[in-house]
Write a protein that holds these residues in place. Structure first.
Motif, PDB file in Angstrom:
ATOM      1  N   ASP A 106       0.942  -1.140   0.114  1.00 32.20           N
ATOM      2  CA  ASP A 106      -0.073  -0.042   0.051  1.00 32.20           C
ATOM      3  C   ASP A 106       0.825   1.332   0.132  1.00 32.20           C
ATOM      4  O   ASP A 106       2.000   1.130   0.297  1.00 32.20           O
ATOM      5  CB  ASP A 106      -1.012  -0.022   1.337  1.00 32.20           C
ATOM      6  N   ILE A 107       0.213   2.239  -0.429  1.00 33.36           N
ATOM      7  CA  ILE A 107       1.055   3.742  -0.346  1.00 33.36           C
ATOM      8  C   ILE A 107       0.791   4.437   0.943  1.00 33.36           C
ATOM      9  O   ILE A 107      -0.111   4.219   1.642  1.00 33.36           O
ATOM     10  CB  ILE A 107       0.444   4.623  -1.574  1.00 33.36           C
ATOM     11  N   ASP A 108       1.726   5.560   0.998  1.00 35.77           N
ATOM     12  CA  ASP A 108       1.592   6.355   2.250  1.00 35.77           C
ATOM     13  C   ASP A 108       0.532   7.388   1.930  1.00 35.77           C
ATOM     14  O   ASP A 108       0.516   8.065   0.692  1.00 35.77           O
ATOM     15  CB  ASP A 108       3.124   7.029   2.163  1.00 35.77           C
ATOM     16  N   PRO A 109      -0.280   7.739   2.891  1.00 29.23           N
ATOM     17  CA  PRO A 109      -1.167   8.758   2.665  1.00 29.23           C
ATOM     18  C   PRO A 109      -0.860  10.084   2.403  1.00 29.23           C
ATOM     19  O   PRO A 109      -1.548  11.040   1.918  1.00 29.23           O
ATOM     20  CB  PRO A 109      -2.187   8.503   4.158  1.00 29.23           C
ATOM     21  N   ASN A 110       0.206  10.347   2.685  1.00 25.67           N
ATOM     22  CA  ASN A 110       0.781  11.897   2.506  1.00 25.67           C
ATOM     23  C   ASN A 110       1.746  11.934   1.253  1.00 25.67           C
ATOM     24  O   ASN A 110       1.461  12.874   0.231  1.00 25.67           O
ATOM     25  CB  ASN A 110       1.554  12.369   3.619  1.00 25.67           C
ATOM     26  N   SER A 111       2.498  10.987   0.922  1.00 23.97           N
ATOM     27  CA  SER A 111       3.703  11.128  -0.199  1.00 23.97           C
ATOM     28  C   SER A 111       2.961  10.433  -1.391  1.00 23.97           C
ATOM     29  O   SER A 111       3.484  10.755  -2.448  1.00 23.97           O
ATOM     30  CB  SER A 111       4.892  10.408   0.140  1.00 23.97           C
ATOM     31  N   TRP A 112       1.994   9.543  -1.242  1.00 24.72           N
ATOM     32  CA  TRP A 112       1.354   8.531  -2.429  1.00 24.72           C
ATOM     33  C   TRP A 112       2.198   7.832  -2.818  1.00 24.72           C
ATOM     34  O   TRP A 112       2.101   7.223  -3.911  1.00 24.72           O
ATOM     35  CB  TRP A 112       0.829   9.598  -3.459  1.00 24.72           C
TER      36      TRP A 112
ATOM     37  N   VAL B 187      -0.575  16.289  -8.591  1.00 21.54           N
ATOM     38  CA  VAL B 187      -2.164  15.574  -8.376  1.00 21.54           C
ATOM     39  C   VAL B 187      -2.643  16.484  -7.093  1.00 21.54           C
ATOM     40  O   VAL B 187      -1.793  16.797  -6.122  1.00 21.54           O
ATOM     41  CB  VAL B 187      -1.573  14.127  -7.972  1.00 21.54           C
ATOM     42  N   VAL B 188      -3.802  16.725  -7.078  1.00 21.61           N
ATOM     43  CA  VAL B 188      -4.603  17.224  -5.794  1.00 21.61           C
ATOM     44  C   VAL B 188      -5.674  15.895  -5.621  1.00 21.61           C
ATOM     45  O   VAL B 188      -6.013  15.286  -6.423  1.00 21.61           O
ATOM     46  CB  VAL B 188      -5.325  18.423  -6.240  1.00 21.61           C
ATOM     47  N   ARG B 189      -6.074  16.003  -4.351  1.00 25.07           N
ATOM     48  CA  ARG B 189      -7.070  15.120  -3.741  1.00 25.07           C
ATOM     49  C   ARG B 189      -8.326  15.969  -3.512  1.00 25.07           C
ATOM     50  O   ARG B 189      -8.164  16.904  -2.486  1.00 25.07           O
ATOM     51  CB  ARG B 189      -6.654  14.302  -2.701  1.00 25.07           C
ATOM     52  N   VAL B 190      -9.216  15.613  -3.864  1.00 25.45           N
ATOM     53  CA  VAL B 190     -10.759  16.176  -3.635  1.00 25.45           C
ATOM     54  C   VAL B 190     -11.446  15.314  -2.829  1.00 25.45           C
ATOM     55  O   VAL B 190     -11.312  14.004  -3.026  1.00 25.45           O
ATOM     56  CB  VAL B 190     -11.215  16.663  -4.763  1.00 25.45           C
ATOM     57  N   PRO B 191     -12.774  15.605  -2.151  1.00 27.77           N
ATOM     58  CA  PRO B 191     -13.458  14.932  -1.459  1.00 27.77           C
ATOM     59  C   PRO B 191     -14.068  13.513  -2.297  1.00 27.77           C
ATOM     60  O   PRO B 191     -14.561  13.940  -3.633  1.00 27.77           O
ATOM     61  CB  PRO B 191     -14.669  15.589  -0.771  1.00 27.77           C
TER      62      PRO B 191
ATOM     63  N   PHE C 193      -6.448 -11.369  -7.593  1.00 26.38           N
ATOM     64  CA  PHE C 193      -6.341 -10.182  -6.733  1.00 26.38           C
ATOM     65  C   PHE C 193      -7.489  -9.511  -6.290  1.00 26.38           C
ATOM     66  O   PHE C 193      -8.598  -9.571  -7.331  1.00 26.38           O
ATOM     67  CB  PHE C 193      -5.421  -8.842  -7.148  1.00 26.38           C
ATOM     68  N   GLN C 194      -7.789  -9.237  -5.098  1.00 29.49           N
ATOM     69  CA  GLN C 194      -9.292  -8.827  -4.606  1.00 29.49           C
ATOM     70  C   GLN C 194      -9.218  -7.374  -4.267  1.00 29.49           C
ATOM     71  O   GLN C 194      -8.122  -6.992  -3.859  1.00 29.49           O
ATOM     72  CB  GLN C 194      -9.483  -9.211  -3.328  1.00 29.49           C
ATOM     73  N   LYS C 195     -10.347  -6.556  -4.626  1.00 23.63           N
ATOM     74  CA  LYS C 195     -10.218  -5.141  -4.300  1.00 23.63           C
ATOM     75  C   LYS C 195     -10.268  -4.981  -2.594  1.00 23.63           C
ATOM     76  O   LYS C 195     -10.859  -6.261  -2.023  1.00 23.63           O
ATOM     77  CB  LYS C 195     -11.721  -4.837  -4.724  1.00 23.63           C
ATOM     78  N   GLY C 196      -9.793  -4.161  -2.059  1.00 23.54           N
ATOM     79  CA  GLY C 196      -9.550  -4.024  -0.605  1.00 23.54           C
ATOM     80  C   GLY C 196      -8.284  -4.293  -0.291  1.00 23.54           C
ATOM     81  O   GLY C 196      -7.775  -4.019   0.886  1.00 23.54           O
ATOM     82  N   LEU C 197      -7.236  -4.802  -1.114  1.00 20.55           N
ATOM     83  CA  LEU C 197      -5.909  -5.213  -0.962  1.00 20.55           C
ATOM     84  C   LEU C 197      -5.091  -4.162  -0.380  1.00 20.55           C
ATOM     85  O   LEU C 197      -4.570  -4.203   0.569  1.00 20.55           O
ATOM     86  CB  LEU C 197      -5.218  -5.954  -2.137  1.00 20.55           C
TER      87      LEU C 197
ATOM     88  N   GLY D 133      -4.097   3.027  -1.284  1.00 19.06           N
ATOM     89  CA  GLY D 133      -4.485   3.125  -2.840  1.00 19.06           C
ATOM     90  C   GLY D 133      -5.396   3.457  -3.284  1.00 19.06           C
ATOM     91  O   GLY D 133      -5.956   4.144  -4.179  1.00 19.06           O
ATOM     92  N   GLU D 134      -6.548   2.646  -2.754  1.00 18.95           N
ATOM     93  CA  GLU D 134      -7.851   2.723  -3.144  1.00 18.95           C
ATOM     94  C   GLU D 134      -8.454   4.233  -3.059  1.00 18.95           C
ATOM     95  O   GLU D 134      -9.462   4.577  -3.585  1.00 18.95           O
ATOM     96  CB  GLU D 134      -8.717   1.489  -2.912  1.00 18.95           C
ATOM     97  N   ARG D 135      -8.588   4.390  -1.721  1.00 23.89           N
ATOM     98  CA  ARG D 135      -8.910   5.707  -1.360  1.00 23.89           C
ATOM     99  C   ARG D 135      -8.408   6.928  -2.103  1.00 23.89           C
ATOM    100  O   ARG D 135      -9.187   7.626  -2.455  1.00 23.89           O
ATOM    101  CB  ARG D 135      -8.438   6.216   0.140  1.00 23.89           C
ATOM    102  N   TYR D 136      -7.222   6.658  -2.235  1.00 27.36           N
ATOM    103  CA  TYR D 136      -6.311   7.615  -3.170  1.00 27.36           C
ATOM    104  C   TYR D 136      -6.996   7.855  -4.554  1.00 27.36           C
ATOM    105  O   TYR D 136      -7.417   8.925  -5.200  1.00 27.36           O
ATOM    106  CB  TYR D 136      -4.949   7.419  -3.363  1.00 27.36           C
ATOM    107  N   TYR D 137      -7.498   6.511  -4.930  1.00 32.21           N
ATOM    108  CA  TYR D 137      -8.113   6.607  -6.486  1.00 32.21           C
ATOM    109  C   TYR D 137      -9.515   7.198  -6.579  1.00 32.21           C
ATOM    110  O   TYR D 137      -9.613   7.731  -7.543  1.00 32.21           O
ATOM    111  CB  TYR D 137      -8.137   5.212  -6.790  1.00 32.21           C
ATOM    112  N   ALA D 138     -10.180   7.277  -5.397  1.00 35.20           N
ATOM    113  CA  ALA D 138     -11.276   8.111  -5.370  1.00 35.20           C
ATOM    114  C   ALA D 138     -11.292   9.403  -5.421  1.00 35.20           C
ATOM    115  O   ALA D 138     -12.396  10.072  -5.453  1.00 35.20           O
ATOM    116  CB  ALA D 138     -11.985   7.224  -4.356  1.00 35.20           C
ATOM    117  N   GLU D 139     -10.103  10.031  -5.007  1.00 38.39           N
ATOM    118  CA  GLU D 139     -10.002  11.358  -4.696  1.00 38.39           C
ATOM    119  C   GLU D 139      -9.089  12.109  -5.895  1.00 38.39           C
ATOM    120  O   GLU D 139      -9.229  13.346  -5.804  1.00 38.39           O
ATOM    121  CB  GLU D 139      -9.549  11.422  -3.210  1.00 38.39           C
TER     122      GLU D 139
END
Ligand SMILES: *Cc1c(COP(=O)(O)O)cnc(C)c1O
Length: 385
Positions: A98-104, A301-305, A341-345, A349-355
């Motif tokens: 998984d990725i880091d929530p700040n550096s991505w 890259v920016v992250r929005v809600p 591979f299953q979603k949720g792994l 990274g998945e939260r990032y993708y949504a934003e």
């Protein structure tokens, strides 16, 4: 449409390519070693091997380290699929950190945790590929320390990171990895149309890379299994490929390389202007600068809600702004789903993708265009607030 990225070509580039078209060799001529020498000198590496794409570079980098069936390679979900496809080409298996929530970038705690578990299970990776996402270098010192402790190799996916530096030296100098792989696709920092480069400080890896790029063939008598039959002689030692760059492309690359620092500086200025303009908006997460590293600013890259993401994306595209999304989690692709591979792994990274939204960033983006991107984004966010 304002694109998210594009190439910058000068008359000097055009002249360099034209000179090759008038010369004796269109491929395998003098331009390739000249480009390799210039690139390795720029990075501070001992060796460089030019290839026809970063994808090819990643493939032969894995082969050079002996990756094969039964082996495991780890990378991140937040990347282009080439970062892990290279292992599948070799018949190896892949897994994702998984990725880091700040550096991505790759999460060091997540990597360490997975290494502890993998050691217990007797299933450690042979290679880890950290990706310098957006041009921001990963924490290479920490990855290197883990590589020493757990005995894996490191290939840097530096497709975004030509011209970036980490702790005072250039990405590609091989201080913390076995090899680094760069891309010269037109949207990247510098271009050869298609093209890439692998840098290393290991002579053994260099010789393997150079052979694998060209059918596994060598003309170096020191590498041959017997004395040459004559001056025509060469030997195929491995099952290699034709992953060569042309001389026209190498000439373009060498010409572009002369302006790489200007390109990175222009990108840095644009990124700082985004930071200043967008920093006062609430509801938006901006890239976090890292004091230990200098990004090459391939992407901004920016992250929005997540609830406003699709709306803002459409709104910007409708306004003529070619925003993009880097990246779909690699294992969400049907090909990877079919591998099991299953979603949720990788939740982060998945939260990032949504934003995430990539804003336009390239030399040639005008002040007016830049302001227009910022105001359109601000308005779209306000409309959904
Ligand atoms: C562009 C890219 C690649 C592949 O580069 P090519 O030169 O197009 O093969 C690999 N990894 C990442 C992270 C990229 O962005």
């Amino acid at each position: 449409m304002i694109p998210y990225g594009r190439q910058h070509i000068t008359q000097a580039d055009i002249d360099a390519v034209t000179r090759v078209l008038h010369a004796d060799y269109l491929t395998q001529g003098p331009e390739i070693p000249l480009f390799e020498d210039a690139f390795k000198a720029y990075c501070g590496a001992k060796y460089a091997v030019a290839v026809n794409s970063a994808t090819s570079g990643l493939h032969i980098a894995c082969l050079a380290l002996g990756l094969g069936p039964g082996d495991l390679l780890w990378s991140v979900p937040n990347t282009f699929a080439a970062s892990t496809n290279c292992a599948l080409y070799c018949g190896a298996e892949v897994d994702f950190i998984d990725i880091d929530p700040n550096s991505w970038n790759i999460s060091i705690p997540a990597l360490e945790q997975k290494l502890v578990q993998a050691k217990k299970a007797g299933r450690l990776p042979k290679i880890v590929i950290p990706v310098h996402f957006s041009g921001m270098p990963c924490d290479l010192a920490a990855i290197h320390a883990l590589a020493q402790e757990y005995g894996f190799h490191v290939i840097e996916d530096a497709a975004h990171a030509s011209g970036a530096s980490y702790e005072g030296t250039k990405i590609g100098d091989g201080r913390f990895s076995d090899m680094a792989v760069f891309s010269f696709h037109p949207v990247k920092i510098m271009t050869t149309a298609e093209g890439g480069m692998v840098t290393t400080n290991s002579q053994a890896l260099y010789q393997k890379l150079a052979r694998l790029r060209t059918h596994g063939i060598t003309r170096d008598t020191a590498q041959m299994t017997n004395a040459p039959h004559g001056p025509w002689y060469y030997q195929q030692l491995d099952l290699g490929y034709n992953y060569r760059l042309t001389d026209m492309q190498a000439a373009l690359g060498r010409s572009q390389l002369q302006r790489i620092d200007t390109y990175v500086q222009t990108r840095r200025d644009l990124a700082q202007r985004y930071h200043a303009a967008l920093g006062k908006i609430s509801n938006i997460q901006l890239p976090v600068p890292d004091t230990r590293a200098q990004s090459s600013h391939h992407l901004y890259v920016v992250r929005v809600p997540a609830s406003a993401h699709a709306y803002i994306f459409d709104r910007m595209r409708q306004s003529g702004i070619g925003v993009n999304l880097h990246y779909i989690p690699v294992y969400w692709h049907p090909y990877y789903q079919q591998l099991g591979f299953q979603k949720g792994l990788c939740p982060e990274g998945e939260r990032y993708y949504a934003e995430a939204i990539s804003l336009p960033l390239y030399p040639g983006l005008t002040d007016d265009q830049h302001s227009y991107v910022c105001s359109t984004l601000e308005n779209a966010l306000a409309e959904r607030a």
